[in-house]
Design a protein around this motif. Structure first.
Motif, PDB file in Angstrom:
ATOM      1  N   UNK A 170     -49.956 -57.983  59.210  1.00  0.00           N
ATOM      2  CA  UNK A 170     -49.692 -57.826  57.766  1.00  0.00           C
ATOM      3  C   UNK A 170     -50.686 -56.862  57.128  1.00  0.00           C
ATOM      4  N   UNK A 171     -50.341 -56.379  55.926  1.00  0.00           N
ATOM      5  CA  UNK A 171     -51.164 -55.361  55.262  1.00  0.00           C
ATOM      6  C   UNK A 171     -52.209 -55.960  54.334  1.00  0.00           C
ATOM      7  N   UNK A 172     -51.893 -57.105  53.710  1.00  0.00           N
ATOM      8  CA  UNK A 172     -52.793 -57.699  52.713  1.00  0.00           C
ATOM      9  C   UNK A 172     -51.987 -58.116  51.500  1.00  0.00           C
ATOM     10  N   UNK A 173     -52.469 -57.706  50.314  1.00  0.00           N
ATOM     11  CA  UNK A 173     -51.743 -58.023  49.076  1.00  0.00           C
ATOM     12  C   UNK A 173     -50.731 -56.897  48.821  1.00  0.00           C
ATOM     13  N   UNK A 174     -49.465 -57.266  48.672  1.00  0.00           N
ATOM     14  CA  UNK A 174     -48.418 -56.285  48.367  1.00  0.00           C
ATOM     15  C   UNK A 174     -47.881 -56.575  46.961  1.00  0.00           C
ATOM     16  N   UNK A 175     -47.310 -55.541  46.340  1.00  0.00           N
ATOM     17  CA  UNK A 175     -46.751 -55.741  44.996  1.00  0.00           C
ATOM     18  C   UNK A 175     -45.347 -55.180  44.934  1.00  0.00           C
ATOM     19  N   UNK A 176     -44.528 -55.753  44.063  1.00  0.00           N
ATOM     20  CA  UNK A 176     -43.161 -55.271  43.848  1.00  0.00           C
ATOM     21  C   UNK A 176     -42.900 -55.104  42.360  1.00  0.00           C
ATOM     22  N   UNK A 177     -42.257 -53.991  42.010  1.00  0.00           N
ATOM     23  CA  UNK A 177     -41.931 -53.697  40.600  1.00  0.00           C
ATOM     24  C   UNK A 177     -40.419 -53.500  40.557  1.00  0.00           C
ATOM     25  N   UNK A 178     -39.736 -54.264  39.705  1.00  0.00           N
ATOM     26  CA  UNK A 178     -38.269 -54.304  39.827  1.00  0.00           C
ATOM     27  C   UNK A 178     -37.560 -53.989  38.506  1.00  0.00           C
ATOM     28  N   UNK A 195     -43.770 -61.692  52.511  1.00  0.00           N
ATOM     29  CA  UNK A 195     -44.552 -62.910  52.799  1.00  0.00           C
ATOM     30  C   UNK A 195     -44.240 -63.437  54.196  1.00  0.00           C
ATOM     31  N   UNK A 196     -43.003 -63.238  54.659  1.00  0.00           N
ATOM     32  CA  UNK A 196     -42.683 -63.646  56.035  1.00  0.00           C
ATOM     33  C   UNK A 196     -43.602 -62.921  57.019  1.00  0.00           C
ATOM     34  N   UNK A 197     -43.905 -61.674  56.722  1.00  0.00           N
ATOM     35  CA  UNK A 197     -44.773 -60.867  57.603  1.00  0.00           C
ATOM     36  C   UNK A 197     -46.242 -61.278  57.504  1.00  0.00           C
ATOM     37  N   UNK A 198     -46.569 -62.190  56.593  1.00  0.00           N
ATOM     38  CA  UNK A 198     -47.951 -62.670  56.493  1.00  0.00           C
ATOM     39  C   UNK A 198     -48.724 -62.080  55.330  1.00  0.00           C
ATOM     40  N   UNK A 199     -48.068 -61.280  54.501  1.00  0.00           N
ATOM     41  CA  UNK A 199     -48.731 -60.723  53.317  1.00  0.00           C
ATOM     42  C   UNK A 199     -48.661 -61.732  52.166  1.00  0.00           C
ATOM     43  N   UNK A 200     -49.454 -61.480  51.143  1.00  0.00           N
ATOM     44  CA  UNK A 200     -49.256 -62.208  49.886  1.00  0.00           C
ATOM     45  C   UNK A 200     -48.725 -61.207  48.865  1.00  0.00           C
ATOM     46  N   UNK A 201     -48.166 -61.705  47.755  1.00  0.00           N
ATOM     47  CA  UNK A 201     -47.314 -60.818  46.950  1.00  0.00           C
ATOM     48  C   UNK A 201     -47.494 -61.036  45.460  1.00  0.00           C
ATOM     49  N   UNK A 202     -47.402 -59.917  44.718  1.00  0.00           N
ATOM     50  CA  UNK A 202     -47.368 -59.966  43.249  1.00  0.00           C
ATOM     51  C   UNK A 202     -46.083 -59.266  42.801  1.00  0.00           C
ATOM     52  N   UNK A 252     -46.997 -50.965  47.663  1.00  0.00           N
ATOM     53  CA  UNK A 252     -46.185 -51.156  46.456  1.00  0.00           C
ATOM     54  C   UNK A 252     -44.726 -50.828  46.780  1.00  0.00           C
ATOM     55  N   UNK A 253     -43.847 -51.756  46.425  1.00  0.00           N
ATOM     56  CA  UNK A 253     -42.406 -51.513  46.507  1.00  0.00           C
ATOM     57  C   UNK A 253     -41.909 -51.357  45.085  1.00  0.00           C
ATOM     58  N   UNK A 254     -41.113 -50.341  44.846  1.00  0.00           N
ATOM     59  CA  UNK A 254     -40.592 -50.113  43.492  1.00  0.00           C
ATOM     60  C   UNK A 254     -39.092 -49.880  43.564  1.00  0.00           C
ATOM     61  N   UNK A 255     -38.361 -50.393  42.585  1.00  0.00           N
ATOM     62  CA  UNK A 255     -36.953 -50.046  42.382  1.00  0.00           C
ATOM     63  C   UNK A 255     -36.739 -49.859  40.890  1.00  0.00           C
ATOM     64  N   UNK A 256     -36.156 -48.725  40.506  1.00  0.00           N
ATOM     65  CA  UNK A 256     -35.903 -48.452  39.091  1.00  0.00           C
ATOM     66  C   UNK A 256     -35.404 -47.037  38.937  1.00  0.00           C
TER      67      UNK A 256
END
Ligand code: NAD
Length: 520
Positions: A170-178, A195-202, A252-256
């Motif tokens: 896993x990478x660490x803390x990941x974030x998503x903006x939707x 989170x399945x991959x072991x990361x935590x998420x915002x 960071x994952x973004x969709x918009x």
């Protein structure tokens, strides 16, 4: 009329009067809720002055207030997610999968209630809202396979006495903006797999539809997800820019929309993060003269007017090849005239809901006004058929739209369809390939040769053959190209797993030379 379905969301909402006495001076304030952040398993009211209105698009009523979180609120979420990471990433993948199976069971159990919430804050029809949750569930189901998905490769004896193995870390803390248009599905494109991959998420959901994110966080917590693994921070630009620059966030994952996708990609990568950023679109549907009539019309209606046209995979340009254009228009107009508009939060028989807010509706009103000034042929003008409350635009059809017009080249993101008439399939393919976006394109035909030609030559990432909305299921990547995507690895499928992990290679030598014969 439907039953009023409500969650017990008391831990996420404070009344306006408790929190914001200045907003209202009378007791009507009691009915409006203030959304809180969700950090380390708890509802946390951010200490902010700015709040946005959350509307029920069907009625225009304000149903909640959403906070515009600031940098220190994002810091608190990063701290929580960072604390949770060591233990969550060390949790065996099969144990994480068991928790995800329980999350899946509970989301499915809440399908009806989540769908109703989507109708209330987004304006979709109930059927569309159920589709929103169901497509999200499919990603969660895919994520339940995580022990298998994370398996690495190995090559014993890759050199004399040396074995090689790879693992996904896993990478660490990941974030998503939707965005606002899929309040459940798009967040679930991201966080279940992360989170399945072991990361935590915002998660930073759209400020226009904040309630579903909190409900999902509550469901996942109740299903056994440890505190801090999944956090929600509400807000807008300031929260997003803080996320993109934050040294505690790895990806960071973004969709918009395209302009924000590009900015997030640039800001995030400049700060050394892995970024996947999906943007806007202009999707085309090509109808060949040999297409089957009824199923094609049904698919076009769904693609153009489903979710009031507010889908990144919405069919926005309809190309009728040869003699088909006139009968196609006639068939469409009779379907459009039969479409009913109404309050999707109270009536499940409605055919099409409202647009998300007054700005979006007014933008489309302006597009139609400009088209009229430019002498574009307006076959149906959706402004003429709107209820007097809420943010409605009826189905709109422009004809003889040409490639040099703004209508042809910009994302409309509303229930407005542009009919154009290329001379041949070849001509259509060339016109489509000149568009700057690269999300989806569909062809309707009975000819395998035409379908093959189209699929091979079109320059975009998701192709439909007799499919109006070629949005792939969770096992495939959601594969936009061009200005529809910035990055390398898309959401969903194995690309999603690759995005949320990095590879480690271990080389081990076991031979006599390393078996201890004498001490130091
Ligand atoms: P948007 O770009 O306005 O907002 C998306 C997110 O970015 C929200 O969380 C918002 O708070 C944040 N944001 C908005 N302006 C910002 C700014 N200036 N700086 C930083 N952050 C900002 O998009 P939207 O209106 O919510 O959604 C509609 C758009 O999303 C359409 O263009 C649609 O095509 C696109 N979309 C794309 C996909 C895809 O897979 N390609 C899927 C769904 C929606």
């Amino acid at each position: 009329m439907i039953q009023n379905i409500r969650f017990n969301m008391s831990c996420f909402h404070l009344t306006i009067q408790q929190n914001l006495g200045t907003f209202f001076s009378d007791n009507t304030a009691m009915s409006t809720e203030v959304i809180t952040n969700f950090i380390h398993g708890k509802a946390i009211a951010p200490q902010v002055e700015n709040f946005g209105d959350v509307h029920n698009p069907s009625t225009g009523e304000v149903i909640a207030k959403t906070p515009f979180s600031q940098a220190h609120d994002v810091d608190a979420a990063v701290e929580s997610a960072g604390k949770a990471f060591p233990s969550w990433s060390d949790t065996p993948a099969p144990t994480r999968a068991k928790i995800l199976f329980e999350c899946r069971r509970r989301v499915a159990e809440n399908l009806e209630a989540l769908s109703q919430l989507i109708c209330e804050e987004n304006g979709k029809t109930f059927g569309e809202a159920k589709g929103d949750v169901t497509r999200g569930l499919e990603v969660l189901e895919f994520a339940c396979n995580i022990p298998h998905l994370l398996m690495g490769e190995s090559l014993p004896q890759m050199a004399e006495h040396i074995d090689g193995t790879t693992s996904r870390e896993p990478l660490g803390v990941c974030a998503g903006i939707t965005p606002f248009n899929f309040p459940v599905m798009v967040p679930m494109w991201m966080f279940p797999l992360a989170i399945a991959c072991g990361n935590t998420f915002i998660l930073k959901p759209s400020e226009k539809v904040p309630q579903c994110a909190n409900r999902l966080a509550q469901i996942f917590l109740e299903a056994g997800l440890p505190e801090g693994v999944f956090n929600v921070v509400h807000g807008g630009r300031e929260a997003v820019e803080t996320i993109c620059a934050h040294p505690g966030i790895s990806a960071v994952s973004f969709v918009g929309s395209t302009s924000v996708a590009r900015a997030v990609y640039e800001q995030g990568t400049r700060a050394g993060k892995r970024v996947q950023a999906a943007g806007g679109a202009k999707n085309v549907m090509v109808v060949m003269p040999d297409a089957e009539r009824d199923s094609t019309l049904r698919a076009i209606m769904g693609a153009a007017f489903g979710c009031a046209g507010q889908r990144c995979m919405a069919g926005s340009i309809l190309m009728g090849i040869g003699d088909i254009a006139d009968p196609l228009k006639e068939g469409l107009v009779s379907e459009m005239d039969a479409l009913t508009l109404g309050d999707t939060s109270r009536d499940r028989s409605v055919g099409m809901g409202a647009m998300i807010d007054s700005q979006s509706r007014d933008r489309l009103f302006g597009v139609i006004e400009k088209a009229a000034q430019d002498k574009v042929q307006i076959v149906r003008d959706g402004r003429s058929k709107v209820p007097n409350q809420g943010f409605y635009l009826g189905p709109t059809l422009f004809d003889h739209v040409s490639t040099d017009q703004t209508l042809f080249n910009t994302e409309l993101f509303g229930p407005a369809l542009c009919l154009s008439r290329p001379s041949s399939l070849d001509d259509a393919i060339q016109q489509i390939n000149r568009l700057p976006y690269g999300n989806g394109a569909s062809i309707f035909t009975s000819s395998g040769a035409a379908a093959r030609e189209f699929s091979r030559k079109i320059q975009c990432g998701m192709i439909g053959v007799n499919v109006g909305v070629p949005a792939p299921m969770a096992i495939f990547p959601f594969s936009g190209w061009g200005r529809s995507f910035f990055g390398d690895l898309h959401v969903q499928g194995m690309e999603g797993v690759s995005f949320y992990t990095r590879k480690k290679v271990v080389l081990s030598r076991w031979d006599d030379t390393y078996v201890r014969k004498q001490g130091w």
